[in-house]
Structures are given as C-alpha cells and as structure tokens.
Design a protein around this motif. Structure first.
Motif, PDB file in Angstrom:
ATOM      1  N   ILE A 170       3.888 -61.688  25.591  1.00  0.00           N
ATOM      2  CA  ILE A 170       2.509 -61.732  25.108  1.00  0.00           C
ATOM      3  C   ILE A 170       2.466 -61.152  23.689  1.00  0.00           C
ATOM      4  N   LYS A 171       1.296 -61.278  23.057  1.00  0.00           N
ATOM      5  CA  LYS A 171       1.042 -60.580  21.792  1.00  0.00           C
ATOM      6  C   LYS A 171      -0.339 -59.955  21.862  1.00  0.00           C
ATOM      7  N   LEU A 172      -0.404 -58.660  21.524  1.00  0.00           N
ATOM      8  CA  LEU A 172      -1.678 -57.949  21.508  1.00  0.00           C
ATOM      9  C   LEU A 172      -2.304 -58.040  20.119  1.00  0.00           C
ATOM     10  N   LYS A 173      -3.610 -57.925  20.085  1.00  0.00           N
ATOM     11  CA  LYS A 173      -4.282 -57.960  18.791  1.00  0.00           C
ATOM     12  C   LYS A 173      -3.899 -56.736  17.969  1.00  0.00           C
ATOM     13  N   ASP A 174      -3.994 -56.841  16.686  1.00  0.00           N
ATOM     14  CA  ASP A 174      -3.658 -55.743  15.783  1.00  0.00           C
ATOM     15  C   ASP A 174      -4.720 -54.647  15.848  1.00  0.00           C
ATOM     16  N   GLU A 180      -4.790 -47.536  24.125  1.00  0.00           N
ATOM     17  CA  GLU A 180      -5.612 -48.192  25.141  1.00  0.00           C
ATOM     18  C   GLU A 180      -5.652 -49.690  24.876  1.00  0.00           C
ATOM     19  N   ALA A 181      -5.488 -50.454  25.942  1.00  0.00           N
ATOM     20  CA  ALA A 181      -5.588 -51.917  25.859  1.00  0.00           C
ATOM     21  C   ALA A 181      -5.749 -52.468  27.266  1.00  0.00           C
ATOM     22  N   ILE A 186      -5.187 -59.329  24.671  1.00  0.00           N
ATOM     23  CA  ILE A 186      -4.061 -60.240  24.454  1.00  0.00           C
ATOM     24  C   ILE A 186      -4.542 -61.429  23.622  1.00  0.00           C
ATOM     25  N   VAL A 187      -3.843 -61.712  22.529  1.00  0.00           N
ATOM     26  CA  VAL A 187      -4.227 -62.845  21.678  1.00  0.00           C
ATOM     27  C   VAL A 187      -3.263 -64.026  21.826  1.00  0.00           C
ATOM     28  N   GLU A 188      -2.085 -63.763  22.374  1.00  0.00           N
ATOM     29  CA  GLU A 188      -1.140 -64.852  22.644  1.00  0.00           C
ATOM     30  C   GLU A 188      -0.520 -64.629  24.013  1.00  0.00           C
ATOM     31  N   ASN A 192       0.840 -68.135  30.073  1.00  0.00           N
ATOM     32  CA  ASN A 192      -0.396 -68.033  30.870  1.00  0.00           C
ATOM     33  C   ASN A 192      -0.245 -67.064  32.049  1.00  0.00           C
ATOM     34  N   LEU A 193       0.347 -65.926  31.756  1.00  0.00           N
ATOM     35  CA  LEU A 193       0.532 -64.922  32.807  1.00  0.00           C
ATOM     36  C   LEU A 193      -0.822 -64.431  33.298  1.00  0.00           C
TER      37      LEU A 193
END
Length: 284
Positions: A170-174, A180-181, A186-188, A192-193
C-alpha cells in the motif's frame, strides 16, 4: 625459685588469660551484635517497588533482574495485568509505581487522550511487529482482495500500515507525522486489500478467519505462535521500543534509577537474545 613463688606466677598467668579470653568473648559478642544491627538496619531500609507488566516478555525480564535488585535493597514486586488497558490507569491512580508494556508512540497517544502526566524512565526492548498467517506460506501468496487483520489502537494501526507500505502493498498519504493512521489514509492499494480493524489481543485468535494479520510480538509469544513463522516483520531499527513508564517526577527516585540500571546490563541483553531470538530485540 621457691615452690610458693612458682605457684603465684602460674596463677597470675592463668588470671591474665581468663581476662583476655573474657575481653575477646566480649569483643566477639559486640562484633556479632554490630553485624546483626547492620543487617536489621539494611533490611529496614529496603523498599518495595511495584511494577505492572504484560506477561511476556515484560514480566519475565523483570523477574530476571529481581535478585540483583534485592541485593541493592529493592524488593521488586511484578504484577501481571491480563488487561493491558488497565496498566496506565493503575499507574495514574498510584496502584503501582511504574509499568512496562508499551512503546513511546502508544504512550504519547494515550497521554494526549487521557491527560496522563507520565515520563519514560528507560528503553528496554523492541518487539518487531510481524505479519502472520495460517493460510499463506509467503508474502508472494497474498492475493487481490485478501483480508488482513490489523490492530485498532491508533499507534499500532499506524505501525501495521507502515509495515505494509514498506513491503510495497500500500501507500499512505504524505504528512502523517503523529504515529496515527487508518485505512482511510491509504492512497494506493493495488491489491485491493481489505482490512479488519480489531483489538490487538484478539488478532492471534482471528488467524483462521483472515488471510493474515499483523500482530504484536508479545501477543504472538503469549499465543504460543512461533515468532519465526512471520512472513515479514519490522527490522531492528523500529522506533517502537518498549519502555519503563513512571509518573512525572518519579524518574529521579533512587529505586527507579536502580531498576533502569539493572534492566540495561550486558546480562539482560544476553538473557533477551538467548530466550527470545528474533522475537525481542534489546534497545540499549
């Protein structure tokens, strides 16, 4: 020399010997009393230090240093909490003097939420969080639409998502700088997990129902899961060191300082490495 004079000299020597023996006996008695008094005084100065802890590996590490602390006049009382969520309230309410179960990001999140005035006394170890599965043999087997269990408390959820990002899933937003998240960040997500957010303690039991789960190592050990079976895990550079936590101001207490020193010795490092292998990494 007359017989009478000889007898007088003999008696004199005998009396001197008895007097010397009496003095020696008195001195020996006084020495014994002094030792006993010192022992009693030392015992009276011993303090009891109550520490709340998770069962594994925290309580086991604390019990390892118990004898050393006892030699220094600190009676360490290790209290295992089945519900780790009660360890910070117990410290705040002065039921215990310190606790040992959490890492700094988790501590920071609950301090903000609950307003606890706590301080870190010392770092002890890292438990690299890992991905476990009863259905998959390697991370390459994670398929499109796979269901992944992750912890639902803020700091560990972030930690789990960062691990998945490091592995390329995955990729998290900057701009996520507060540990905390959630899946909403998740942006990517090319595979499709799907994510099941659950209480950390329930994740080992959830393994039959998901494709895999990211689980804290202490829970893996408690569930008798082989930590070497993780398909992937954090490396030793993880910022999530487990720490001794005290109420603000108590970090300067003499018994707390003795505890800190006892937990960060070469002997403790060897104990951790020998007993837990890859599951627990010394942080000192």
């Amino acid at each position: 020399m007359s017989k009478k004079r000889w007898w007088s000299i003999t008696v004199s020597f005998m009396l001197m010997g008895l007097i010397a023996a009496g003095c020696g006996s008195k001195e020996a008695k006084n020495d014994t009393n002094a030792v006993q008094a010192a022992s009693t005084d030392s015992s009276s100065k011993a303090v009891t230090l109550k520490i709340g802890a998770a069962a594994v590996p925290h309580a086991e590490i604390l019990n390892f240093v118990k004898p050393k602390l006892k030699e220094q006049g600190v009676n360490l009382e290790v209290i295992v909490f089945d519900d780790e969520g009660q360890l910070n309230p117990a410290l705040n309410d002065k039921q215990i003097d310190a606790n040992y179960f959490q890492h700094v990001p988790y501590l920071d999140s609950v301090k903000t939420e609950k307003g606890y005035d706590f301080k870190v006394a010392t770092k002890v170890h890292v438990e690299p969080i890992g991905f476990y599965s009863q259905k998959l043999k390697s991370k390459e087997e994670i398929q499109d639409g796979a269901t992944i269990g992750i912890p639902n408390n803020p700091s560990n959820e972030y930690r789990a998502l960062v691990l998945l990002q490091q592995q390329g899933f995955i990729k998290l937003k900057d701009g996520l700088s507060n540990y905390e998240a959630t899946p909403k960040d998740i942006v990517e997500n090319p595979k499709n997990l799907k994510f099941i957010e659950a209480d950390s303690a329930t994740l080992p039991r959830s393994l039959p129902d998901v494709d895999g789960a990211i689980i804290n190592t202490n829970l893996v050990l408690e569930a008798k899961i082989d930590p070497k079976s993780a398909l992937f895990r954090e490396d030793a550079n993880s910022p999530y060191a487990n720490v001794i936590v005290v109420r603000s101001g108590d970090e300067s207490r003499e018994d707390i300082k003795k505890l800190d020193a006892a937990l960060t010795t070469p002997e403790v490092k060897k104990f951790i490495e020998d007993k837990y292998g890859v599951a627990v990494v010394p942080a000192f």
